[in-house]
Scaffold this motif. Structure first.
Motif, PDB file in Angstrom:
ATOM      1  N   HIS A  10     -61.822   2.779 -56.711  1.00 29.83           N
ATOM      2  CA  HIS A  10     -61.801   1.318 -56.762  1.00 29.83           C
ATOM      3  C   HIS A  10     -62.119   0.786 -55.362  1.00 29.83           C
ATOM      4  O   HIS A  10     -61.300   0.878 -54.456  1.00 29.83           O
ATOM      5  CB  HIS A  10     -60.409   0.870 -57.224  1.00 29.83           C
ATOM      6  N   LEU A  11     -63.318   0.277 -55.196  1.00 28.64           N
ATOM      7  CA  LEU A  11     -63.763  -0.181 -53.871  1.00 28.64           C
ATOM      8  C   LEU A  11     -62.934  -1.361 -53.366  1.00 28.64           C
ATOM      9  O   LEU A  11     -62.630  -2.280 -54.117  1.00 28.64           O
ATOM     10  CB  LEU A  11     -65.234  -0.605 -53.933  1.00 28.64           C
ATOM     11  N   ARG A  12     -62.595  -1.341 -52.086  1.00 28.10           N
ATOM     12  CA  ARG A  12     -61.870  -2.450 -51.458  1.00 28.10           C
ATOM     13  C   ARG A  12     -62.773  -3.663 -51.258  1.00 28.10           C
ATOM     14  O   ARG A  12     -62.298  -4.781 -51.147  1.00 28.10           O
ATOM     15  CB  ARG A  12     -61.396  -2.035 -50.065  1.00 28.10           C
ATOM     16  N   ALA A  13     -64.066  -3.413 -51.122  1.00 29.08           N
ATOM     17  CA  ALA A  13     -65.027  -4.482 -50.825  1.00 29.08           C
ATOM     18  C   ALA A  13     -66.361  -4.066 -51.431  1.00 29.08           C
ATOM     19  O   ALA A  13     -66.542  -2.901 -51.783  1.00 29.08           O
ATOM     20  CB  ALA A  13     -65.140  -4.643 -49.309  1.00 29.08           C
ATOM     21  N   PRO A  14     -67.295  -4.999 -51.561  1.00 32.04           N
ATOM     22  CA  PRO A  14     -68.603  -4.620 -52.122  1.00 32.04           C
ATOM     23  C   PRO A  14     -69.242  -3.481 -51.327  1.00 32.04           C
ATOM     24  O   PRO A  14     -69.034  -3.364 -50.124  1.00 32.04           O
ATOM     25  CB  PRO A  14     -69.431  -5.906 -51.991  1.00 32.04           C
ATOM     26  N   ILE A  15     -69.985  -2.647 -52.033  1.00 29.14           N
ATOM     27  CA  ILE A  15     -70.531  -1.431 -51.428  1.00 29.14           C
ATOM     28  C   ILE A  15     -71.472  -1.746 -50.257  1.00 29.14           C
ATOM     29  O   ILE A  15     -71.618  -0.939 -49.346  1.00 29.14           O
ATOM     30  CB  ILE A  15     -71.222  -0.555 -52.511  1.00 29.14           C
ATOM     31  N   ASP A  16     -72.076  -2.952 -50.280  1.00 29.32           N
ATOM     32  CA  ASP A  16     -73.005  -3.292 -49.185  1.00 29.32           C
ATOM     33  C   ASP A  16     -72.324  -4.098 -48.073  1.00 29.32           C
ATOM     34  O   ASP A  16     -72.990  -4.633 -47.186  1.00 29.32           O
ATOM     35  CB  ASP A  16     -74.217  -4.051 -49.733  1.00 29.32           C
ATOM     36  N   SER A  17     -70.979  -4.149 -48.104  1.00 27.08           N
ATOM     37  CA  SER A  17     -70.272  -4.916 -47.071  1.00 27.08           C
ATOM     38  C   SER A  17     -70.041  -4.055 -45.826  1.00 27.08           C
ATOM     39  O   SER A  17     -70.117  -2.818 -45.877  1.00 27.08           O
ATOM     40  CB  SER A  17     -68.925  -5.395 -47.601  1.00 27.08           C
ATOM     41  N   ALA A  18     -69.736  -4.736 -44.714  1.00 25.48           N
ATOM     42  CA  ALA A  18     -69.502  -4.031 -43.445  1.00 25.48           C
ATOM     43  C   ALA A  18     -68.313  -3.074 -43.568  1.00 25.48           C
ATOM     44  O   ALA A  18     -68.314  -1.996 -42.984  1.00 25.48           O
ATOM     45  CB  ALA A  18     -69.252  -5.048 -42.337  1.00 25.48           C
ATOM     46  N   GLU A  19     -67.307  -3.468 -44.353  1.00 24.56           N
ATOM     47  CA  GLU A  19     -66.111  -2.638 -44.532  1.00 24.56           C
ATOM     48  C   GLU A  19     -66.441  -1.251 -45.080  1.00 24.56           C
ATOM     49  O   GLU A  19     -65.736  -0.287 -44.809  1.00 24.56           O
ATOM     50  CB  GLU A  19     -65.177  -3.329 -45.523  1.00 24.56           C
ATOM     51  N   ARG A  91     -59.562   9.836 -45.627  1.00 23.52           N
ATOM     52  CA  ARG A  91     -59.797   8.459 -45.186  1.00 23.52           C
ATOM     53  C   ARG A  91     -59.935   7.491 -46.360  1.00 23.52           C
ATOM     54  O   ARG A  91     -60.301   6.338 -46.164  1.00 23.52           O
ATOM     55  CB  ARG A  91     -61.066   8.409 -44.319  1.00 23.52           C
ATOM     56  N   ARG A  92     -59.634   7.941 -47.588  1.00 20.61           N
ATOM     57  CA  ARG A  92     -59.945   7.146 -48.786  1.00 20.61           C
ATOM     58  C   ARG A  92     -59.339   5.743 -48.764  1.00 20.61           C
ATOM     59  O   ARG A  92     -59.937   4.805 -49.287  1.00 20.61           O
ATOM     60  CB  ARG A  92     -59.518   7.901 -50.040  1.00 20.61           C
ATOM     61  N   ARG A  93     -58.149   5.609 -48.161  1.00 21.91           N
ATOM     62  CA  ARG A  93     -57.483   4.303 -48.180  1.00 21.91           C
ATOM     63  C   ARG A  93     -58.240   3.251 -47.361  1.00 21.91           C
ATOM     64  O   ARG A  93     -58.027   2.066 -47.532  1.00 21.91           O
ATOM     65  CB  ARG A  93     -56.041   4.416 -47.648  1.00 21.91           C
ATOM     66  N   GLU A  94     -59.097   3.700 -46.437  1.00 20.75           N
ATOM     67  CA  GLU A  94     -59.899   2.747 -45.660  1.00 20.75           C
ATOM     68  C   GLU A  94     -60.910   2.035 -46.563  1.00 20.75           C
ATOM     69  O   GLU A  94     -61.348   0.937 -46.253  1.00 20.75           O
ATOM     70  CB  GLU A  94     -60.670   3.462 -44.543  1.00 20.75           C
ATOM     71  N   TRP A  95     -61.287   2.709 -47.637  1.00 19.56           N
ATOM     72  CA  TRP A  95     -62.386   2.185 -48.454  1.00 19.56           C
ATOM     73  C   TRP A  95     -61.999   1.868 -49.891  1.00 19.56           C
ATOM     74  O   TRP A  95     -62.643   1.074 -50.553  1.00 19.56           O
ATOM     75  CB  TRP A  95     -63.537   3.208 -48.463  1.00 19.56           C
ATOM     76  N   PHE A  96     -60.956   2.565 -50.378  1.00 18.78           N
ATOM     77  CA  PHE A  96     -60.602   2.411 -51.800  1.00 18.78           C
ATOM     78  C   PHE A  96     -59.165   1.946 -51.963  1.00 18.78           C
ATOM     79  O   PHE A  96     -58.305   2.272 -51.146  1.00 18.78           O
ATOM     80  CB  PHE A  96     -60.764   3.743 -52.551  1.00 18.78           C
ATOM     81  N   LEU A  97     -58.913   1.231 -53.057  1.00 23.94           N
ATOM     82  CA  LEU A  97     -57.553   0.821 -53.394  1.00 23.94           C
ATOM     83  C   LEU A  97     -56.852   1.974 -54.105  1.00 23.94           C
ATOM     84  O   LEU A  97     -57.497   2.834 -54.712  1.00 23.94           O
ATOM     85  CB  LEU A  97     -57.586  -0.407 -54.313  1.00 23.94           C
ATOM     86  N   ARG A  98     -55.526   1.966 -54.035  1.00 21.56           N
ATOM     87  CA  ARG A  98     -54.750   2.952 -54.787  1.00 21.56           C
ATOM     88  C   ARG A  98     -54.890   2.688 -56.275  1.00 21.56           C
ATOM     89  O   ARG A  98     -54.843   1.539 -56.700  1.00 21.56           O
ATOM     90  CB  ARG A  98     -53.272   2.817 -54.436  1.00 21.56           C
ATOM     91  N   MET A  99     -55.060   3.740 -57.040  1.00 22.02           N
ATOM     92  CA  MET A  99     -55.179   3.565 -58.490  1.00 22.02           C
ATOM     93  C   MET A  99     -53.844   3.938 -59.128  1.00 22.02           C
ATOM     94  O   MET A  99     -53.307   5.017 -58.872  1.00 22.02           O
ATOM     95  CB  MET A  99     -56.269   4.474 -59.046  1.00 22.02           C
ATOM     96  N   ALA A 100     -53.347   3.021 -59.957  1.00 18.97           N
ATOM     97  CA  ALA A 100     -52.046   3.265 -60.579  1.00 18.97           C
ATOM     98  C   ALA A 100     -52.159   4.209 -61.774  1.00 18.97           C
ATOM     99  O   ALA A 100     -51.214   4.877 -62.148  1.00 18.97           O
ATOM    100  CB  ALA A 100     -51.436   1.948 -61.014  1.00 18.97           C
ATOM    101  N   GLU A 101     -53.350   4.290 -62.367  1.00 15.65           N
ATOM    102  CA  GLU A 101     -53.494   5.127 -63.563  1.00 15.65           C
ATOM    103  C   GLU A 101     -54.464   6.273 -63.257  1.00 15.65           C
ATOM    104  O   GLU A 101     -55.132   6.253 -62.230  1.00 15.65           O
ATOM    105  CB  GLU A 101     -54.000   4.286 -64.726  1.00 15.65           C
TER     106      GLU A 101
END
Lengths: 159, 214
Positions: A10-19, A91-101
């Protein structure tokens, strides 16, 4: 039998964003690592020429799809956790949200068969609804490719 | 703990068997009878006898390495030995920390508390290092079961002391292990950045770069 694996992030921000820029920069080397890994069979690619192109799908823009086929559970495990891929995973938390399921699923397929993304999504739904079984399982409750083996293979290996 | 485990470990009480087992383990892969015999300082025949006893007990596994020279006259494939993958635990009285650790690791994951767990591991490593201040890191790691060896200018670790849990929760356990090793280096008075992840199959995921003094 070959092993199919689908996982979603689950991306934290759009794939083309600076983040996400650092993550996107890692796509080429990490995909090259997967392609060269022992036991790698196939992965879903959006483009044969652009290694940073992520799979386009209808399941929501924030979902990053990884879909691949491997010769064995061990070959996939060794790529995911026993290669430089582990550092990216850390480093996944820098880019992705935690998934509950559950967000990853594996199942056995006949050699030569390339599963569709719809099948992968259905397997994930099956895992969520029914829990792990030979039809849809996880590392923690993995199943052998032989039809006869109905016991979790992991429990046996850990003995 | 099973009687089998106790019986298997009791086999290692014999000094010849013990040094053969250690020679095979230190080889990190397939070790021939001749090599093991030489390392233990015994005859090939005696080595073969004891190595087979260790295989019988499940401490070693055996296989065959084909001769390099093919065709008639090249002889039989050489018998080789490697350390068995399974682990043996003997605790008197019986204790089971692995099950508890596995449950706790599951709790950390459920809570999303991985960063806290790494911090705690770093602190634990630092305290251990502090107790061994001034000692070479290689010795401290060896005493803790990591089985360090040198390769390509790096100190690699042949054994993962947390193997069962690392199999189950690789991301959490390998990250904690790295933090533990970095803390250990700091506690010993060294540079924590010497430890980093460089995982490859069958070994501990942490490697240490060499220092300038080494």
């Amino acid at each position: 039998m070959h092993l199919a694996e689908l996982n979603l992030a689950h991306l934290r921000a759009p794939i083309d964003s600076a983040e996400l820029a650092e993550f996107v920069a890692l796509l080429e080397p990490i995909n090259a690592l997967a392609d060269a890994a022992p036991g790698f069979v196939w992965r879903m690619k959006e483009s044969e020429t652009d290694p940073t192109a992520t799979v386009v799908h209808d399941y929501g823009d924030h979902l990053l799809v990884n879909f691949s086929v491997w010769e064995s559970l061990e070959s996939l495990w060794n790529y995911v956790y026993r290669s430089p891929h582990l550092e990216v995973l850390r480093r996944r938390r820098e880019w992705f949200l935690r998934m509950a399921e559950p967000y990853m699923v594996m199942w056995w397929i006949p050699e030569g068969h390339i599963p569709s993304l719809a099948e992968g999504m259905a397997r994930l739904e099956h895992l969520k609804a029914e829990g792990p079984s030979p039809a849809a399982f996880t590392y923690k409750d993995s199943y052998d490719s032989s039809e006869a083996a109905n016991l979790p293979a992991a429990a046996e290996a850990r003995k | 703990m099973s009687t089998d485990d106790l019986d298997a470990l009791a086999l290692l009480n014999d000094p010849v068997r013990r040094s053969l087992y250690e020679a095979v383990a230190a080889g990190g892969g397939d070790v021939g009878r001749g090599e093991a015999a030489e390392a233990a300082g015994v005859s090939r025949t005696l080595a073969g006898h004891h190595l087979d006893k260790l295989v019988e007990a499940g401490l070693l596994e055996s296989g065959f390495r084909p001769q390099e020279k093919k065709g008639p006259g090249s002889g039989r494939p050489a018998k080789v030995y490697r350390r068995a993958r399974g682990e043996r635990t003997v605790s008197l009285p019986p204790r089971d920390y692995v099950t508890l650790a596995s449950v706790l690791a599951g709790v950390v994951e459920t809570l999303g508390a991985e960063e806290r767990a790494e911090e705690m591991a770093r602190g634990a490593g630092e305290r251990v290092g502090g107790r061994h201040a001034g000692e070479p890191v290689e010795r401290v790691l060896r005493e803790r079961g990591y089985e360090p060896y040198e390769e390509g200018g790096l100190l690699r670790l042949r054994n993962c002391p947390f193997h069962v849990l690392a199999d189950e929760q690789p991301l959490l356990v390998c990250s904690m292990n790295l933090a533990l090793c970095q803390g250990l280096l700091r506690g010993l008075g060294g540079d924590p950045a010497r430890a980093r992840l460089d995982p490859r199959p069958g070994e501990c995921c942490v490697v240490l770069s060499k220092t300038n003094e080494d």
